[in-house]
Design an enzyme around this catalytic site. Sequence first.
Site, short mmCIF file in Angstrom:
data_model
loop_
_atom_site.label_atom_id
_atom_site.label_comp_id
_atom_site.label_asym_id
_atom_site.label_seq_id
_atom_site.Cartn_x
_atom_site.Cartn_y
_atom_site.Cartn_z
N PHE A 129 0.90 -1.15 -0.06
CA PHE A 129 -0.09 0.04 -0.17
C PHE A 129 0.82 1.40 -0.01
CE2 PHE A 129 -2.26 3.49 1.99
CZ PHE A 129 -3.51 3.61 1.07
N ASP A 214 9.08 2.66 1.40
CA ASP A 214 8.27 3.29 2.01
C ASP A 214 8.03 3.13 3.36
OD1 ASP A 214 5.57 4.20 2.72
OD2 ASP A 214 4.44 3.42 1.00
N LYS A 243 2.74 10.30 8.21
CA LYS A 243 2.08 9.95 9.27
C LYS A 243 2.52 10.36 10.50
CE LYS A 243 -0.91 6.15 7.52
NZ LYS A 243 -0.53 5.34 6.29
C1 PLP Z 1 -0.77 5.54 5.11
C2 PLP Z 1 0.23 5.07 4.14
C3 PLP Z 1 0.37 5.59 2.77
C4 PLP Z 1 -0.55 6.83 2.35
O1 PLP Z 1 -0.48 8.08 3.27
P1 PLP Z 1 -1.50 9.18 2.80
O2 PLP Z 1 -1.06 10.09 4.06
O3 PLP Z 1 -2.83 8.49 3.34
O4 PLP Z 1 -1.54 9.39 1.58
C5 PLP Z 1 1.26 5.19 1.99
N1 PLP Z 1 2.31 4.30 2.45
C6 PLP Z 1 1.85 3.73 3.55
C7 PLP Z 1 3.06 2.57 3.96
C8 PLP Z 1 1.00 4.02 4.46
O5 PLP Z 1 0.71 3.41 5.73
#
Ligand code: PLP
Length: 393
Positions: A129, A214, A243
């Site tokens: 994701f 990521d 985050k």
């Molecule tokens: C939450 C998340 C995203 C996306 O972040 P947003 O602030 O919702 O755009 C991308 N990669 C990972 C691993 C995430 O947990």
Amino acid sequence: MIPVVMPTYSRADVVFERGEGPYLYATDGRRFLDFAAGVAVTALGHANPYLIKALTEQAHKVWHTSNLFRVAGQESLAKRLTEVTFADTVFFTNSGAEAWECGAKAVRKYHYEKGDKKRTRIITFEQAFHGRTLGAISAAQQEKLVKGFAPLLDGFDLVPFGDLDAVRKAVTDQTAGICVEPIQGEGGIRVGSVEFLRGLREICDEHGLLLFLDEIQSGMGRTGKLFAHEWAGITPDVMAVAKGIGGGFPLGACLATEKAASGMTAGTHGSTYGGNPLATAVGNAVMDKVLEPGFLEHVQRIGGVLEERLHGLVSEHPAVFKSVRGKGLILGLVCGPAVGDVVAKLRANGLLSVPAGDNVVRLLPPLIIGEAEVEEAVGILDKTAAEISGEMA
Ligand SMILES: *Cc1c(COP(=O)(O)O)cnc(C)c1O
């Protein structure tokens, strides 16, 4: 009639009016122990006095100037991020998806600038994701993310998470980089092994590819290291962060080495809001706390305590909780019953959690919890599991 708030989420019917540390208080007076933390965002808890001070002090000075001017908060935050990581340079964003987009663009641009223009493809992983932009869903390719949104962006080659042989087979003369979450969050707290992450680094080095991590969910202290890849003793070339870095204020960052960012010159990328004075004031305050001596050790210790107690719950309620996943304070319980029901019942008993793939309940408490909060959470998990077992019998 369509709700005035576009119904892209199936939301729990609760509105919070106030938060304090690890607790949230709803408008109907109920109190919740918040082990969702806005999906790993409110790392320092709610209404943290230190963050409130940083935000309000900045609010009285200047909110926003655009990136046509120098932003002092960006310069100090970037300096600190580069001092404590592999990175030499940072681009600030408002969200995780945008941080990821910057990273993906940097990976392609690097090879373009080198004259290797056919190297445009990025290897990504099943159950990944990376956000909800067209680029990020094209990279993850999960059915639930992409259905109905075609045509997707070309340039991503999906392989099974953890499978180094599949990665090696997927590398071609068009491969530009590999993008991976060291711990897949939305995918179900699937922890990439040390061998897997080291193997990816080796494959990148061997083929001249960029390793793009990521760490939007796994970073900023969540695993007990500042970033999860540190456990594997490797460094990436590019990394997306968000985050926890804003503690609840929208902030993201794309970190890169000088080499990897060599194509990201003036005019190539931008954001109106990204890293504005309010956001970076909070980001700097979050960094103050996370870098305090003992902070990460606390996450490691309290995460270990919680993990051990979760293993105890698995032994006691094997039909409800099958196994424990994760590291530090990014933990998951694989559920027997449907995870949505488990999350709803936990909430009814006063504990907030987040569902994830693989039928996993995610526990992402603020990093400041102590033993008392662990005990309270385990008590609610235990009680809820007993109720569910009763219903199943
Ligand atoms: C939450 C998340 C995203 C996306 O972040 P947003 O602030 O919702 O755009 C991308 N990669 C990972 C691993 C995430 O947990």
